[in-house]
Design an enzyme around this catalytic site. Structure first.
Site, PDB file in Angstrom:
ATOM      1  N   ALA A 115       0.997  -1.394   0.111  1.00  0.00           N
ATOM      2  CA  ALA A 115      -0.651  -0.165   0.070  1.00  0.00           C
ATOM      3  C   ALA A 115       1.174   1.254   0.481  1.00  0.00           C
ATOM      4  O   ALA A 115       0.401   1.913  -1.314  1.00  0.00           O
ATOM      5  CB  ALA A 115      -1.271  -0.205   1.103  1.00  0.00           C
ATOM      6  N   ARG A 126       3.430   9.952 -11.419  1.00  0.00           N
ATOM      7  CA  ARG A 126       2.157  10.671 -12.271  1.00  0.00           C
ATOM      8  C   ARG A 126       3.529  12.322 -12.272  1.00  0.00           C
ATOM      9  O   ARG A 126       3.351  12.932 -12.869  1.00  0.00           O
ATOM     10  CB  ARG A 126       1.044  11.006 -11.308  1.00  0.00           C
ATOM     11  CG  ARG A 126       0.201  10.500 -12.446  1.00  0.00           C
ATOM     12  CD  ARG A 126      -1.068  10.396 -11.962  1.00  0.00           C
ATOM     13  NE  ARG A 126      -1.762  10.421 -10.424  1.00  0.00           N
ATOM     14  CZ  ARG A 126      -2.214   9.111  -9.241  1.00  0.00           C
ATOM     15  NH1 ARG A 126      -1.523   7.719  -9.714  1.00  0.00           N
ATOM     16  NH2 ARG A 126      -1.802   9.662  -7.954  1.00  0.00           N
ATOM     17  N   GLU A 154      10.679  -5.194  -4.226  1.00  0.00           N
ATOM     18  CA  GLU A 154       9.418  -6.433  -2.582  1.00  0.00           C
ATOM     19  C   GLU A 154       9.897  -7.825  -2.201  1.00  0.00           C
ATOM     20  O   GLU A 154      10.338  -8.313  -3.174  1.00  0.00           O
ATOM     21  CB  GLU A 154       8.204  -6.236  -3.114  1.00  0.00           C
ATOM     22  CG  GLU A 154       6.988  -7.313  -2.818  1.00  0.00           C
ATOM     23  CD  GLU A 154       7.270  -7.252  -1.721  1.00  0.00           C
ATOM     24  OE1 GLU A 154       6.658  -5.780  -0.967  1.00  0.00           O
ATOM     25  OE2 GLU A 154       6.947  -8.351  -0.352  1.00  0.00           O
ATOM     26  N   SER A 198       1.245  -4.726  -4.223  1.00  0.00           N
ATOM     27  CA  SER A 198      -0.221  -4.202  -4.053  1.00  0.00           C
ATOM     28  C   SER A 198      -1.422  -4.932  -3.661  1.00  0.00           C
ATOM     29  O   SER A 198      -2.391  -5.259  -4.704  1.00  0.00           O
ATOM     30  CB  SER A 198      -0.857  -2.773  -5.439  1.00  0.00           C
ATOM     31  OG  SER A 198       0.488  -2.242  -5.214  1.00  0.00           O
ATOM     32  N   CYS A 211      -6.177  -6.195   3.775  1.00  0.00           N
ATOM     33  CA  CYS A 211      -6.995  -7.213   5.015  1.00  0.00           C
ATOM     34  C   CYS A 211      -7.897  -7.895   4.477  1.00  0.00           C
ATOM     35  O   CYS A 211      -9.245  -8.269   4.636  1.00  0.00           O
ATOM     36  CB  CYS A 211      -8.120  -5.806   5.166  1.00  0.00           C
ATOM     37  SG  CYS A 211      -6.255  -4.308   5.201  1.00  0.00           S
ATOM     38  N   VAL A 240      16.212  -6.232   0.595  1.00  0.00           N
ATOM     39  CA  VAL A 240      16.733  -5.149   1.488  1.00  0.00           C
ATOM     40  C   VAL A 240      17.099  -5.532   2.619  1.00  0.00           C
ATOM     41  O   VAL A 240      16.621  -6.295   3.424  1.00  0.00           O
ATOM     42  CB  VAL A 240      16.231  -3.741   1.494  1.00  0.00           C
ATOM     43  CG1 VAL A 240      17.298  -3.220   1.718  1.00  0.00           C
ATOM     44  CG2 VAL A 240      15.664  -3.594  -0.075  1.00  0.00           C
ATOM     45  N   ASN A 273      -2.004   4.028   2.384  1.00  0.00           N
ATOM     46  CA  ASN A 273      -2.266   4.611   1.121  1.00  0.00           C
ATOM     47  C   ASN A 273      -2.239   5.959   1.456  1.00  0.00           C
ATOM     48  O   ASN A 273      -1.687   6.907   0.294  1.00  0.00           O
ATOM     49  CB  ASN A 273      -3.569   4.411   0.550  1.00  0.00           C
ATOM     50  CG  ASN A 273      -3.873   2.771   0.499  1.00  0.00           C
ATOM     51  OD1 ASN A 273      -3.126   2.997  -1.690  1.00  0.00           O
ATOM     52  ND2 ASN A 273      -3.734   1.743   1.222  1.00  0.00           N
ATOM     53  N   TYR A 304     -32.601  10.420   7.912  1.00  0.00           N
ATOM     54  CA  TYR A 304     -33.235   9.810   8.194  1.00  0.00           C
ATOM     55  C   TYR A 304     -34.683   9.375   6.872  1.00  0.00           C
ATOM     56  O   TYR A 304     -34.865  10.081   6.678  1.00  0.00           O
ATOM     57  CB  TYR A 304     -34.185  10.701   9.570  1.00  0.00           C
ATOM     58  CG  TYR A 304     -35.409   9.924   9.178  1.00  0.00           C
ATOM     59  CD1 TYR A 304     -35.405   8.645  10.350  1.00  0.00           C
ATOM     60  CD2 TYR A 304     -36.745  10.294   9.516  1.00  0.00           C
ATOM     61  CE1 TYR A 304     -36.334   8.035  10.103  1.00  0.00           C
ATOM     62  CE2 TYR A 304     -37.819   9.837   9.533  1.00  0.00           C
ATOM     63  CZ  TYR A 304     -38.033   8.627  10.449  1.00  0.00           C
ATOM     64  OH  TYR A 304     -39.141   7.908  10.024  1.00  0.00           O
TER      65      TYR A 304
END
Lengths: 462, 462
Positions: free
Chosen positions: B24, B35, B46, B52, B56, B94, B319, B440
């Protein structure tokens, strides 16, 4: 003044509160006063045979989602009388307010007897009235409104007994949508006529279009942008609805053309009216007359986003205002800050919610704004039951202050409007919304809650 | 300094960002940098074969609520490489950060080859590690954690292939609860061992008791207030869990004893740690070293309610922090204000949510507080599917400032925590909560939303 005088001879005369209207606002106020001032005499005049019922539940009773109408009544007149010592008199209509004489003229509808009742404090909680157009054929049988518990009982009985094949709903607002859903559930073919080009004009047209689409998918035939002109009948019973474009056969008609504040009694007594002819009050819910108060659907309120007077007919607001009026009548000091314009409903599987200001309102106020609309899911994409939801967010250009939000989507979508309503109350900007620590787990939400996904898109436009 | 030098010869050398950890926080940051700075070289190391993925979602994969593990992966290494130009190298661990040399030592786990990789910016996003007690028999087969996608795949395969009859879950937190639910759904008899007298210690004991009760009703046997002491095995496979009170037969064990920040690499490099040994950062997510950043489950964050450093391991926070670290690494200026401590989960039909501070935390901080707990319903009482829900609200004595909230209830109950989280962000008091214009309609809520019913009760105690 009067109170002062009486305080000097405190044991002699009981103070009396008279309440006109025995539903949400009136009974909330009466109950509050009873708690705070056990000694005060409280008389409530209610025109109908019922007190404290859920008007919002009527369409669900129509749709047989709720089968026992008694369940819609939270407290009966007997309970108020016996348990709370509140003299709740149903079938009593108040005909006149004599503000100089501090008394009201009342008719007992059971025997047409009239009498005057004096008050020390008067609370006007007369609610709203459905808008009924005066059109040719409008007095035919088979045309129903849906506002009081009585009207709900009558409509349900008509559907139960006459088993209509085709119904026309006039109006695409909350009542119209919910009535359409209810009639579909009863196996009736439903057409809906709406003057505007989309249903649910409390949302922007682009969001309304999503609801129109969903209704069509559920089997409702929509006639949008058509104006109601007349009703046709045979043997006194309605058999068609005439619009400016066509004649629609109908065994039954439900009118959901909005409501107006029931403020005539107040106006006739010279009490000032405000937005949409609702009774003007200060934030303590007092009218321009010292010992006359007003709360609920008959009264004006305040829009915290536009910072302008505002009219809305909603049970939540009526309950809140009633409680505050009660506190103040009892001698306390509480103020109702106002509303942000939150509302929610569903039509079949589609949930709808809105809060704050919509585009047209922002234009009218001359506010420079930006919008962003996103499509997401109610749950993590991979979790079963993840339903589609669309969120539209509106913010002030430059400052980024959030001004409104609208949600259309499947199960679990709409209640998220509460987060946006709270954002509006707090006056947060879009950036602050992105930082909100909202809850996430796969059965409940995508990692970024959809309202925050909208904020992330909108922040780039601010 | 380095950046400056390079800016003078801008075309010659590409700036390089190295990210340690491809879930994340790491991938949010990498995507953001890509970007904003299309020209920057981005290398992600990784350790696992995956990037990614939704940690959860692992318990839902275990429970067969989700059947395809690929659905838990939002973007694969290939997508990052080919579509985003991010050099995502999985199965790369790493081993060392040389902060003075601005380089990391990396092992390619596929061939055990080691190499040094230099960086201009380093983001540590190494996540959290499950707490694994060093106990007799702890190295037996059949004992599983549930943290990485790999661990989820291994556990699911064990349940699929060995079809255990009896499982013991150790730990009654989020993972423990969700694992218990998943195993029940797989038809396994589940016992849960928890050191504390209630499950879900992130809520107060009185609210935790409601969850314990609900779990028992779902068929989980709870052993509360018992301490794990050892595991027994036969032929190398676990066959019992030993507590200080009993020996529980087990064909399979799931450990959900919490997590700790995976901060060893940072600590060994001399980077300062903070709360619960998580990596200390400023609000821009920078560590004490100028060009080294940290985000997500390995990093400390800030609690906006207690105004203290705070540790939490949650995908939402990871995130958000990743995106902000990315913005700053790319040369922008964004800050993460912190969290209010919101979390949500469910176990079978019971939803659970919390935000803000709980009683024990308030006591430790020496804050004088009041609480109110109410029972209400998720919908109007008369509307079908109105489930029970309990709301506990905590506020500061005197000021009435809302400090926390906890919810336990049926479908639709828990997501209301977002309203409370927003209240906490805004620093509202209980009175302001009562005035909130929440939505409501009978299918969605009682007239007063349960969180407001709690506020109405609490306001009298302030």
């Amino acid at each position: 003044m009067k109170e002062r005088e009486r305080e000097e001879v405190p044991v002699m005369i009981k103070e009396r509160l008279v309440v006109i209207g025995g539903d949400a606002a009136g009974m909330s106020a009466a109950s509050k006063v009873r708690r705070e001032r056990p000694e005060m005499e409280i008389v409530v005049f209610e025109r109908s045979p019922h007190t404290s019922y859920s008007a919002c539940g009527l369409t669900y009773y129509l749709g047989k989602v709720v089968d026992d109408p008694d369940k819609l009544v939270s407290r009966s007149p007997e309970v108020f009388r016996e348990k709370y010592g509140i003299d709740a008199r149903t079938c009593h209509e108040v005909l006149e307010i004599d503000k100089d004489g501090s008394r009201v003229r009342v008719r007992d509808l059971r025997d047409d007897r009239e009498f005057w009742e004096s008050y020390d404090h008067l609370l006007i909680a007369t609610g709203a009235l459905p808008v009924c157009p005066d059109l040719p054929g409008g007095d035919s049988a088979g045309i129903y409104g849906l506002s009081t518990l009585e009207s709900g009982l009558v409509l349900r009985r008509a559907v139960d007994e006459r088993k209509p094949k085709r119904a026309v709903v006039v109006g695409g607002g909350y009542i119209g949508l919910e009535a359409a859903e209810a009639l579909l559930m009863r196996g009736v073919e439903v057409s809906l006529v709406q003057r505007d080009p989309q249903v649910m004009t409390s949302l922007d047209p682009d969001m309304g279009a999503l609801i129109s689409e969903a209704m069509r998918e559920e089997g409702v035939t929509l006639y949008l942008g058509e104006k109601l002109e007349a009703f046709e009948s045979s043997e006194g019973w309605v058999d068609a609805v005439v619009t400016d474009r066509r004649t629609l056969p109908a065994d039954l008609v439900v009118l959901g053309m909005g409501v107006r504040p029931n403020s005539d009694l107040a106006a006739e007594a010279g009490i000032e009216l405000g937005a949409r002819k609702a009774i003007r009050t200060d934030r303590r819910l007092r009218t321009i007359v010292d010992n006359i108060w007003a709360a609920g659907d008959c009264a004006e309120t305040w829009n915290l986003v536009s910072q302008r007077p505002f009219y809305v007919a909603l049970g939540t607001v009526a309950n809140k205002e009633g409680a505050i009026a009660g506190t103040n009548i009892a001698g306390g000091n509480d103020a109702f800050p106002g509303v942000v314009g939150t509302a929610i409903t569903k039509v079949c599987e589609t949930e709808v919610a809105r809060t704050g200001l919509k585009e047209r309102e922002l234009k009218e106020l001359g506010i420079d704004y930006v919008t962003a609309t996103i499509r997401s899911r109610t749950r993590a994409g991979y979790y079963p039951g993840a339903a589609r939801m669309t969120v539209k967010l509106l913010a002030e250009k430059g400052s980024g202050k959030v001004l409104g939000g609208q949600i259309v989507g499947g199960a679990g979508a709409a209640k998220r409007i509460d987060t946006l309503a709270t954002v509006l109350h707090a006056g947060m900007d879009v950036e602050q919304m992105i930082h909100l620590d909202l809850s996430y787990a796969p059965p409940f939400s995508p990692v970024w809650d959809p309202v925050q996904i909208a904020a992330r898109k909108l922040v780039k436009k601010v």
